[in-house]
Design an enzyme around this catalytic site. Structure first.
Site, short mmCIF file in Angstrom:
data_model
loop_
_atom_site.label_atom_id
_atom_site.label_comp_id
_atom_site.label_asym_id
_atom_site.label_seq_id
_atom_site.Cartn_x
_atom_site.Cartn_y
_atom_site.Cartn_z
CB ALA A 1 -0.93 -0.01 1.20
CB ALA B 1 -5.75 -5.26 2.35
CB VAL B 2 -2.89 -1.34 5.80
CG1 VAL B 2 -1.69 -1.31 6.74
CG2 VAL B 2 -2.52 -0.66 4.48
CB ILE B 3 -4.25 -6.60 8.11
CG1 ILE B 3 -5.12 -6.69 6.84
CG2 ILE B 3 -4.90 -7.33 9.27
CD1 ILE B 3 -5.26 -8.09 6.28
CB THR C 1 4.05 -5.01 9.89
OG1 THR C 1 5.13 -4.11 10.10
CG2 THR C 1 2.99 -4.30 9.09
CG HIS D 1 6.51 -1.20 9.19
ND1 HIS D 1 7.35 -0.56 10.06
CD2 HIS D 1 7.26 -2.10 8.54
CE1 HIS D 1 8.56 -1.07 9.94
NE2 HIS D 1 8.54 -2.01 9.03
CG PHE E 1 -8.79 6.01 0.42
CD1 PHE E 1 -7.42 5.85 0.52
CD2 PHE E 1 -9.56 5.80 1.56
CE1 PHE E 1 -6.83 5.51 1.72
CE2 PHE E 1 -8.97 5.46 2.77
CZ PHE E 1 -7.60 5.30 2.84
NE ARG F 1 -14.89 -2.98 7.15
CZ ARG F 1 -15.28 -3.74 8.17
NH1 ARG F 1 -14.96 -5.02 8.23
NH2 ARG F 1 -16.02 -3.23 9.15
N1 INI Z 1 1.65 -3.23 2.88
C1 INI Z 1 0.34 -3.46 2.72
O1 INI Z 1 -0.20 -3.23 1.64
N2 INI Z 1 -0.41 -3.94 3.74
C2 INI Z 1 0.14 -4.20 4.98
O2 INI Z 1 -0.61 -4.66 5.89
C3 INI Z 1 1.52 -3.98 5.17
N3 INI Z 1 2.13 -4.26 6.41
O3 INI Z 1 1.42 -4.63 7.34
O4 INI Z 1 3.31 -4.11 6.58
C4 INI Z 1 2.28 -3.48 4.07
N4 INI Z 1 3.59 -3.25 4.19
C5 INI Z 1 4.46 -3.08 3.06
C6 INI Z 1 4.54 -1.64 2.61
O5 INI Z 1 3.32 -1.25 1.99
C7 INI Z 1 5.67 -1.44 1.58
O6 INI Z 1 5.43 -2.23 0.45
C8 INI Z 1 7.05 -1.79 2.14
O7 INI Z 1 7.28 -1.12 3.37
C9 INI Z 1 8.17 -1.39 1.14
O8 INI Z 1 8.14 0.01 0.85
#
Ligand code: INI
Length: 156
Positions: free
Chosen positions: A57, A81-83, A87, A89, A114, A128
Site C-alpha cells: 500500500a 489492504a493494511v491489516i 507489522t 508499520h 481510495f 470488506r
Molecule cells: N503493505 C500493505 O499493503 N499492507 C500491509 O498490511 C503492510 N504491512 O502490514 O506491513 C504493508 N507493508 C508493506 C509496505 O506497503 C511497503 O510495500 C514496504 O514497506 C516497502 O516500501
C-alpha cells in the site's frame, strides 16, 4: 437549487487504471475483482481497464503519481489492504498511503479513489473484500465513475 452530481455511467473515452498492492493479495485480488465488476456493471469494457501491481500500500501513491504524470490516464482506482498486527508499520503505511493518494489526486485534478482497507483483523478485511460487508474495490470503482462524471458536469 441547481444540483451538480455525477452519474454512474462509464465514459468509455476515459482511461482508468487500477493500482493494486500485492501485499495481502488474498484480499486485494478480491478488491480488484470488485473494481472490475463495478466497471463492467456500469457499462464499461473490462479490456479497457489497466491493472498495475505494486508491492504494498505504501507504493500506491507513487505508482498513481507516475501514471497520472504521463497524461494518458484520467483516473486511478487504488486498492490495498493494511491489516494491523501484520507489522508494527501499520500506522505508517496506512497514513502515508492515505495522505499520498489524496495528494496525488489534488496535484493532477483527477480522481484517485481510495480503495484501501485499514482493518484491525484479517476477518474484518475479508468481510470488506466481497463477503458480508461488501467489497471496497467495487465501492472505489463506483467512486471513480461518479467523480469522472461529476468533473465533466462541473466543467460543462
Ligand atoms: N503493505 C500493505 O499493503 N499492507 C500491509 O498490511 C503492510 N504491512 O502490514 O506491513 C504493508 N507493508 C508493506 C509496505 O506497503 C511497503 O510495500 C514496504 O514497506 C516497502 O516500501
Amino acid at each position: 437549487m441547481k444540483t451538480i452530481e455525477g452519474n454512474l455511467q462509464v465514459q468509455p473515452e476515459k482511461k482508468v487504471a487500477i493500482i493494486a498492492a500485492r501485499f495481502n493479495h488474498l484480499i486485494t485480488d478480491r478488491l480488484v475483482e470488485g473494481a472490475q465488476d463495478a466497471y463492467v456493471r456500469n457499462g464499461g469494457d473490462a479490456d479497457a481497464l489497466e491493472l498495475v501491481l505494486v508491492p504494498g500500500a505504501f507504493e500506491l501513491p507513487m505508482a498513481a503519481e507516475r501514471l497520472l504524470s504521463t497524461g494518458r490516464y484520467d483516473a486511478v482506482c487504488a486498492l490495498g489492504a493494511v491489516i494491523r498486527g501484520a507489522t508494527p508499520h501499520f500506522d505508517y503505511v496506512s497514513a502515508e498511503a492515505t495522505k499520498g493518494i489524496a495528494t496525488v489526486s489534488l496535484k493532477y485534478g483527477k480522481p484517485v479513489a481510495f480503495g484501501l482497507l485499514t482493518t484491525d483483523t484479517i476477518e474484518q478485511a475479508i468481510e470488506r473484500a466481497g463477503t458480508k460487508a461488501g467489497n471496497k474495490g467495487f465501492e472505489a470503482m463506483m467512486t471513480v465513475i461518479e467523480m469522472l462524471n461529476l468533473y465533466r458536469e462541473i466543467e460543462a
